[in-house]
Design a protein around this motif. Structure first.
Motif, PDB file in Angstrom:
ATOM      1  N   LEU A   1      33.835 100.043  59.229  1.00  0.00           N
ATOM      2  CA  LEU A   1      34.697  98.897  58.980  1.00  0.00           C
ATOM      3  C   LEU A   1      35.367  98.528  60.293  1.00  0.00           C
ATOM      4  O   LEU A   1      36.036  99.361  60.914  1.00  0.00           O
ATOM      5  N   ARG A   2      35.198  97.282  60.714  1.00  0.00           N
ATOM      6  CA  ARG A   2      35.722  96.839  62.007  1.00  0.00           C
ATOM      7  C   ARG A   2      37.051  96.118  61.835  1.00  0.00           C
ATOM      8  O   ARG A   2      37.211  95.284  60.947  1.00  0.00           O
TER       9      ARG A   2
ATOM     10  N   MET B   1      34.073  91.105  56.510  1.00  0.00           N
ATOM     11  CA  MET B   1      33.044  91.612  57.392  1.00  0.00           C
ATOM     12  C   MET B   1      31.852  90.641  57.459  1.00  0.00           C
ATOM     13  O   MET B   1      32.028  89.450  57.614  1.00  0.00           O
ATOM     14  N   ASN B   2      30.656  91.205  57.291  1.00  0.00           N
ATOM     15  CA  ASN B   2      29.447  90.377  57.232  1.00  0.00           C
ATOM     16  C   ASN B   2      28.728  90.595  55.903  1.00  0.00           C
ATOM     17  O   ASN B   2      27.499  90.546  55.820  1.00  0.00           O
ATOM     18  N   TYR B   3      29.512  90.849  54.852  1.00  0.00           N
ATOM     19  CA  TYR B   3      28.920  91.110  53.534  1.00  0.00           C
ATOM     20  C   TYR B   3      28.382  89.826  52.911  1.00  0.00           C
ATOM     21  O   TYR B   3      28.963  88.750  53.068  1.00  0.00           O
ATOM     22  N   CYS B   4      27.298  89.955  52.183  1.00  0.00           N
ATOM     23  CA  CYS B   4      26.718  88.812  51.479  1.00  0.00           C
ATOM     24  C   CYS B   4      27.699  88.292  50.436  1.00  0.00           C
ATOM     25  O   CYS B   4      28.296  89.071  49.695  1.00  0.00           O
TER      26      CYS B   4
ATOM     27  N   ASN C   1      35.360 116.357  62.864  1.00  0.00           N
ATOM     28  CA  ASN C   1      34.699 115.342  62.038  1.00  0.00           C
ATOM     29  C   ASN C   1      35.177 113.974  62.490  1.00  0.00           C
ATOM     30  O   ASN C   1      36.353 113.640  62.332  1.00  0.00           O
ATOM     31  N   CYS C   2      34.292 113.194  63.044  1.00  0.00           N
ATOM     32  CA  CYS C   2      34.672 111.879  63.575  1.00  0.00           C
ATOM     33  C   CYS C   2      34.766 110.863  62.426  1.00  0.00           C
ATOM     34  O   CYS C   2      33.763 110.534  61.788  1.00  0.00           O
ATOM     35  N   ARG C   3      35.988 110.401  62.151  1.00  0.00           N
ATOM     36  CA  ARG C   3      36.202 109.437  61.073  1.00  0.00           C
ATOM     37  C   ARG C   3      36.263 107.997  61.575  1.00  0.00           C
ATOM     38  O   ARG C   3      36.137 107.058  60.795  1.00  0.00           O
ATOM     39  N   ALA C   4      36.489 107.846  62.875  1.00  0.00           N
ATOM     40  CA  ALA C   4      36.639 106.493  63.426  1.00  0.00           C
ATOM     41  C   ALA C   4      36.473 106.550  64.937  1.00  0.00           C
ATOM     42  O   ALA C   4      36.458 107.635  65.534  1.00  0.00           O
ATOM     43  N   PHE C   5      36.322 105.374  65.542  1.00  0.00           N
ATOM     44  CA  PHE C   5      36.349 105.321  67.006  1.00  0.00           C
ATOM     45  C   PHE C   5      36.997 104.018  67.462  1.00  0.00           C
ATOM     46  O   PHE C   5      37.014 103.017  66.728  1.00  0.00           O
ATOM     47  N   LEU C   6      37.547 104.065  68.654  1.00  0.00           N
ATOM     48  CA  LEU C   6      38.153 102.895  69.295  1.00  0.00           C
ATOM     49  C   LEU C   6      37.315 102.504  70.491  1.00  0.00           C
ATOM     50  O   LEU C   6      36.829 103.367  71.242  1.00  0.00           O
TER      51      LEU C   6
ATOM     52  N   ASP D   1      43.183  94.383  73.309  1.00  0.00           N
ATOM     53  CA  ASP D   1      41.831  94.597  73.815  1.00  0.00           C
ATOM     54  C   ASP D   1      41.027  95.587  72.983  1.00  0.00           C
ATOM     55  O   ASP D   1      39.846  95.769  73.201  1.00  0.00           O
ATOM     56  N   ALA D   2      41.652  96.247  72.020  1.00  0.00           N
ATOM     57  CA  ALA D   2      40.972  97.320  71.295  1.00  0.00           C
ATOM     58  C   ALA D   2      40.303  96.823  70.019  1.00  0.00           C
ATOM     59  O   ALA D   2      40.761  95.881  69.383  1.00  0.00           O
ATOM     60  N   VAL D   3      39.210  97.502  69.653  1.00  0.00           N
ATOM     61  CA  VAL D   3      38.547  97.276  68.375  1.00  0.00           C
ATOM     62  C   VAL D   3      38.427  98.628  67.683  1.00  0.00           C
ATOM     63  O   VAL D   3      37.931  99.594  68.272  1.00  0.00           O
ATOM     64  N   LEU D   4      38.918  98.697  66.458  1.00  0.00           N
ATOM     65  CA  LEU D   4      38.865  99.939  65.685  1.00  0.00           C
ATOM     66  C   LEU D   4      37.693  99.880  64.715  1.00  0.00           C
ATOM     67  O   LEU D   4      37.540  98.917  63.963  1.00  0.00           O
ATOM     68  N   TYR D   5      36.859 100.913  64.729  1.00  0.00           N
ATOM     69  CA  TYR D   5      35.755 101.052  63.780  1.00  0.00           C
ATOM     70  C   TYR D   5      36.013 102.314  62.955  1.00  0.00           C
ATOM     71  O   TYR D   5      36.079 103.423  63.508  1.00  0.00           O
TER      72      TYR D   5
END
Length: 778
Positions: free
Chosen positions: A40-41, A245-248, A74-79, A104-108
């Motif tokens: 999730l972005r 997001m980009n969901y249909c 356990n990686c749950r997210a990244f910046l 400037d940051a984007v959280l995923y």
């Protein structure tokens, strides 16, 4: 041969007549798409966590790969930071720690850790539930008391055994479980709800799943981006359509959910989403009267407002159409009943009259009760000043037909249903939204702006006008009678006596005679008896140079200015937009084969509304330079010899934001000198309210068959037409955006407005960078 299974939860040895291979890395076979589909972005967000790792990557996908391969935790997210190309893998997500803004940051965030439900037996459940179905807290997986666990983070590193969260490391058929903190109960199951099935009802207009690829496998474009395809379906403009997001999704009543694709050569495509096995709602349970737009109307009226019988929805004669009942199972397209399957203004139908394709139907309004009882026919007379009149008279005192309130042709105005939601400005019925002497309407006669209506007072048995009413011939002869309470201001608005009672920021005004919530001494009806301090209407009793204002009902904000448009040099009921004239150029186009046309051969005429009448507002400008779009698009800029004088008749219009298209339901106007087929207004400048269409509609085979390019868009209607409308090359399409007008298009080709999906415009947002650069360079 019997194989034994050691149940490590209950420590009981079981026997079975089969063997079962269980691996911690076992997963169902899934066709993987883009690695970022699992995240999730969120733009502009930073989260605070101690447990993180820094990496240098070139893009978000490489950072996601680092997260997937992370072995420290356990990686749950990244910046990911766009400027420094810095990647931070994180042990926590936004649900577990503090967040703050960072441009400037984007959280995923991994979706699997955000999901609070389970799929199937929940082997991939990574939510944060930490108690059993009986409410007993779970024991941490890494601890050995009160129970010595057989499933630990060390032995099963891929099972997500974090903290004391419910998990299913052994694939238990009963779902996620945990060791408990109760010494008497070794383990128990958790109450984790099942996730909704990824399926759709009806045409998928209520689909809220996470499918983000089209039926051919193309990745969907994010709804909040304009690349590679520019569009108007943004979350801001359609907040109720769940454009995440980009969901249909299916925001416009298509056959099924769809999305714009990330392929530059494929604008959009349907998504492959299964239909739910549950039956759709029964159409007969809908409303039997009109509420809102009537999309849920399921009554049996089958006649249009003008008396034409409706064509059956399942037939194609006399009019061919696409609203086939089998294709739209939840739209109530039964027999030939009036319906609203496409979100029109109200229910409609195709007619059995071959010369009239479709018309609106006259559906009785609901009275607001749960039973939906239809309102009794209102009286065809008015009481008092007629502000409560809700009849259907639509003829003026001199016999002229009324203009529809939501129309801007032939008279542009501000008395719209949106601005006066309580005035019942339906169709073209006579009303009194501004407290005038009696019900009135704008007329369909271009030479007469408005007139009082042919109505009598309920207590008056004659047909004569009420004693206080001015004679009908006043408006008829002059055509520009000013009402008593205009909703626009002159100068600083000290003489404003309109009924707007909200500030520019939307706060409700406090009554001038009240001292709550704000106490004030000097601005009351007693201290300023001539300032019009009635009720809580915006006023300017102190002559504030910035305009009208009021005290607010917000205890935290004592007073604010009101945003009220300025009056034109026209009737104060008319709308005063920032554009009044279309610039007239003596040569219509700037094609490359016009080699002999020097800039000095052009003349620009501004401030005129009549081609044959002398007007004092006229300004004539010479052209110093013609700047054509370098890639051959049908758009050009003119640099004039000298600055234009801004007056009430010559005003600029705003440019749109870069790469942002007008929203689908915006109010837009096409302005042109186009002929009106033999009327006496052929020489006058005209404008008409004009809808904008999405390119994927325009380019259908039955309309313009793929001929509309990405830097163009079309307008008009897919069915029906706009009467008496002929566009011309270079004419502007201007749309209302809050309190200003923005030019989104320049007419290019397909000029006959009476044809579906025409005309076609150059898309100005595609050329903002070129326009700005050209202005700086020249």
């Amino acid at each position: 041969m019997l194989h034994g299974k050691w149940d490590s939860k209950s420590q009981i040895f079981l026997t079975a007549s089969f063997s079962f291979l269980m691996s911690d890395s076992f997963l169902s076979l899934v066709v993987k798409g883009d690695i970022l589909d699992d995240y999730l972005r969120t733009d502009g967000v930073w989260i605070l966590t101690r447990n993180k790792q820094f990496y240098k990557t070139n893009n978000e996908k490489e950072c996601a790969e680092k997260c997937e391969a992370e072995r420290h935790f356990n990686c749950r997210a990244f910046l990911f930071t766009r400027k420094k190309l810095q990647c931070l893998t994180l042990a926590e997500n936004a649900k577990m720690t503090v967040t703050f803004n960072s441009t400037d940051a984007v959280l995923y965030e991994k979706k699997i850790y955000l999901l609070q439900c389970r799929r199937g037996i929940g082997k991939d459940y990574r939510g944060m539930e930490a108690k059993t179905w009986r409410g007993i807290p779970c024991q941490k997986w890494a601890e050995k008391t009160p129970h010595n666990p057989n499933y630990t983070p060390e032995k099963h590193p891929n099972a997500g055994l974090d903290e004391n969260y419910c998990r299913n490391p052994d694939g238990d058929e009963s779902g996620p479980w945990c060791y408990t903190t109760d010494p008497a109960t070794r383990f128990d199951y958790c109450n984790i709800p099942e996730c909704e099935v990824e399926c759709m009802q009806c045409n998928g207009e209520d689909y809220h799943g996470e499918v983000s690829r089209t039926e051919s496998g193309l990745e969907c474009q994010h709804w909040d981006t304009q690349e590679p395809h520019m569009h108007g379906f943004t979350p801001k403009h359609f907040p109720e359509k769940d454009l995440k997001m980009n969901y249909c999704r299916n925001p416009d009543g298509e056959l099924r959910p769809w999305c714009f694709t990330t392929s530059p050569t494929k604008r959009w495509e349907y998504c492959n989403i299964a239909r739910c096995t549950m039956h759709p709602p029964v159409s007969g349970l809908g409303s039997q009267c009109l509420s809102g737009k009537g999309e849920d109307y399921r009554g049996r009226i089958a006649v249009t407002k003008s008396g034409n019988a409706c064509q059956h929805w399942n037939t194609q004669f006399p009019h061919r159409h696409g609203w086939i009942p089998d294709r739209y199972p939840c739209k109530g397209l039964e027999k030939n009943y009036c319906r609203n399957p496409d979100g029109e203004k109200r229910p409609w139908c195709y007619t059995v009259n071959s010369s009239i394709r479709w018309e609106y139907c006259a559906i009785p309004h609901c009275d607001g009760t749960e039973q939906g009882i239809a309102v009794a026919p209102p009286e065809e007379c008015y009481r008092g000043k007629g502000q409560s009149y809700r009849g259907t008279t639509s003829i003026t005192a001199s016999g002229k037909k009324c203009q529809a309130w939501n129309s801007m042709f032939p008279h542009r105005h501000e008395k719209t249903p949106d601005r006066f939601p309580n005035a019942d400005l339906r169709d073209n019925y006579c009303r009194n939204p501004d407290g005038d002497n009696s019900p009135w309407c704008f007329t369909t006669d271009p030479s007469v702006t408005w007139e009082y209506c042919n109505l009598k007072r309920c207590d008056d048995h004659t047909q004569e006008p009420a004693p206080n009413d001015p004679p009908a011939t006043t408006a008829q002869n002059v055509g520009l009678t000013t009402p008593t309470t205009p909703d626009c201001i002159n100068g600083n608005g000290k003489d404003y006596r309109g009924t707007i009672a909200k500030t520019g920021r939307g706060r409700t005004c406090q009554e001038w005679s009240s001292q709550k919530p704000h106490s004030h001494k000097y601005f009351t009806p007693v201290t300023h008896p001539r300032a019009g301090l009635d009720k809580n209407y915006c006023r300017n009793p102190d002559g504030d140079v910035n305009g009208v204002w009021c005290f607010t009902t917000d205890p935290e904000k004592k007073w604010e200015y009101c945003e009220i448009p300025r009056c034109c040099n026209y009737p104060s009921r008319l709308f005063c937009p920032p554009f009044l004239q279309l610039v007239m150029i003596v040569t219509k186009c700037f094609q490359s084969n016009h080699k002999n046309h020097k800039p000095s051969s052009y003349r620009v005429f501004l401030g005129i509304q009549n081609l044959i009448a002398a007007e004092s507002s006229l300004q004539i400008q010479g052209v110093q330079k013609v700047l054509k779009e370098p890639n051959g698009a049908d758009i050009a800029l003119l640099k004039l010899n000298s600055p234009v004088t801004i007056t009430d008749r010559v005003k600029p219009v705003c440019l749109p934001e870069t790469s942002l298209m007008v929203e689908r339901n915006a109010v837009c106007f096409l302005t042109a000198w186009g002929k009106t087929r033999g009327t006496d207004t052929d020489n006058r400048l005209k404008d008409v309210e004009f809808p904008v269409l999405e390119n994927r509609i325009c380019n259908r085979p039955e309309f313009l068959n793929g001929s509309v390019k990405n830097h163009e868009f079309c307008g008009g209607f897919t069915f029906g037409s706009i009467d008496n409308c002929e566009a011309e090359v270079g004419g502007p399409l201007v749309c209302k955006d809050k309190d200003r007008f923005v030019q989104y298009g320049v007419t290019s080709w397909g000029l006959d407005c009476t044809q579906p999906s025409k005309p076609v415009f150059v898309r100005i947002p595609s050329f903002i960078s070129w326009i700005k650069n050209a202005m700086v360079a020249h």
